[in-house]
Design a protein around this motif. Structure first.
Motif, short mmCIF file in Angstrom:
data_model
loop_
_atom_site.label_atom_id
_atom_site.label_comp_id
_atom_site.label_asym_id
_atom_site.label_seq_id
_atom_site.Cartn_x
_atom_site.Cartn_y
_atom_site.Cartn_z
N VAL A 260 100.74 76.95 44.35
CA VAL A 260 102.06 77.25 44.90
C VAL A 260 102.63 75.95 45.45
N LEU A 261 103.81 75.56 44.96
CA LEU A 261 104.48 74.37 45.47
C LEU A 261 105.53 74.81 46.47
N LEU A 262 105.40 74.34 47.71
CA LEU A 262 106.33 74.71 48.78
C LEU A 262 107.15 73.49 49.16
N LYS B 210 104.45 70.93 50.79
CA LYS B 210 103.05 71.37 50.74
C LYS B 210 102.70 71.94 49.37
N ILE B 211 101.47 71.69 48.98
CA ILE B 211 100.87 72.33 47.81
C ILE B 211 99.82 73.29 48.34
N LYS B 212 99.87 74.53 47.88
CA LYS B 212 98.89 75.52 48.31
C LYS B 212 98.12 75.96 47.08
N ILE B 213 96.80 75.94 47.17
CA ILE B 213 95.94 76.37 46.07
C ILE B 213 95.19 77.62 46.52
N LEU B 214 95.29 78.68 45.74
CA LEU B 214 94.61 79.94 46.02
C LEU B 214 93.44 80.06 45.05
N VAL C 226 97.56 88.59 47.59
CA VAL C 226 98.31 87.34 47.59
C VAL C 226 99.16 87.30 46.33
N THR C 227 100.32 86.71 46.43
CA THR C 227 101.22 86.64 45.29
C THR C 227 101.71 85.21 45.10
N GLY C 228 102.34 85.02 43.96
CA GLY C 228 102.99 83.75 43.69
C GLY C 228 102.08 82.73 43.03
N GLY C 229 102.65 81.58 42.83
CA GLY C 229 101.90 80.49 42.25
C GLY C 229 101.94 80.52 40.73
N GLN C 230 101.35 79.50 40.18
CA GLN C 230 101.31 79.35 38.74
C GLN C 230 100.00 78.71 38.31
N PHE D 206 97.63 75.98 36.58
CA PHE D 206 97.69 74.53 36.58
C PHE D 206 98.45 74.01 35.35
N SER D 207 98.19 74.58 34.19
CA SER D 207 98.83 74.12 32.95
C SER D 207 100.34 74.35 32.94
N ASP D 208 100.82 75.23 33.81
CA ASP D 208 102.26 75.51 33.87
C ASP D 208 103.00 74.61 34.85
N LEU D 209 102.27 73.79 35.61
CA LEU D 209 102.93 72.88 36.55
C LEU D 209 103.72 71.83 35.78
N THR D 210 104.99 71.68 36.11
CA THR D 210 105.81 70.67 35.42
C THR D 210 105.92 69.39 36.25
N ASP D 211 105.66 69.47 37.54
CA ASP D 211 105.72 68.30 38.41
C ASP D 211 104.45 67.47 38.18
#
Length: 178
Positions: free
Chosen positions: A148-150, A155-159, A99-103, A105-110
């Motif tokens: 991952v913010l889509l 949608k918000i996806k949490i891996l 799986v790839t992508g995402g950030q 939690f501390s890097d979320l700016t929204d």
């Protein structure tokens, strides 16, 4: 692993007086802690158990839910990547779905997304551990999940990853925590 445990045990044994002088006079407690670390290290390297725990994490934590309609995001999906044992014992590592992508939690700016993720992660963790299955991931920190913010689909996806420190609480343990 075992060398580290040996060093810890020797340190406690050889420095009993110095530890007592520092106020650490409960040697039985220190040895119990070392025993716990030893069990943890042994379980962390046990492939079958590691794969079994992550599969249990998938059964318990994977979900899709609707979020309040007044939010920018209206869907949240939690997913645990699939894991597999290596074919014919060819490795000492398990194989995880790529799986790839995402950030982190501390890097979320929204700010809205941060609030939703924090609220739903806590809800999921407490509900499962204390009121539902009893499954407890004792290592749920931002290094063990990605967000991952889509925009498409709002949608918000949490891996979720790494279930090495997890267990299933008994009903008695659940009641004791509550």
């Amino acid at each position: 692993g075992s060398e580290d445990i040996f060093i810890l045990r020797k340190y406690v044994q050889n420095n009993e007086q110095a530890l007592k002088a520092e106020g650490l006079d409960n040697l039985k407690m220190m040895n119990t802690l070392i025993d716990s670390v030893e069990r943890f290290l042994a379980e962390e390297t046990e492939l079958e158990l590691s794969v079994e725990r992550q599969k249990r994490g998938d059964e318990v934590y994977s979900r899709a839910i609707k979020i309040s309609p007044d939010s920018t995001f209206n869907h949240l999906e939690m997913k645990v990547p699939a894991v597999y044992l290596p074919p014919n014992g060819q490795s000492h590592l398990h194989i995880q779905e790529f799986v790839t992508g995402g950030q982190k939690f501390s890097d979320l700016t929204d700010v809205n997304a941060r609030h939703i993720v924090a609220q739903e992660m806590l809800r999921m963790w407490f509900e499962e551990a204390l009121f539902k299955s009893g499954f407890l991931n004792a290592d749920l920190h931002q290094g063990n999940f990605r967000v991952v913010l889509l925009e498409e689909g709002a949608k918000i996806k949490i891996l979720l990853y790494d279930f090495g420190l997890s267990t299933t609480l008994t009903k008695k343990d659940q009641r004791a925590f509550i």
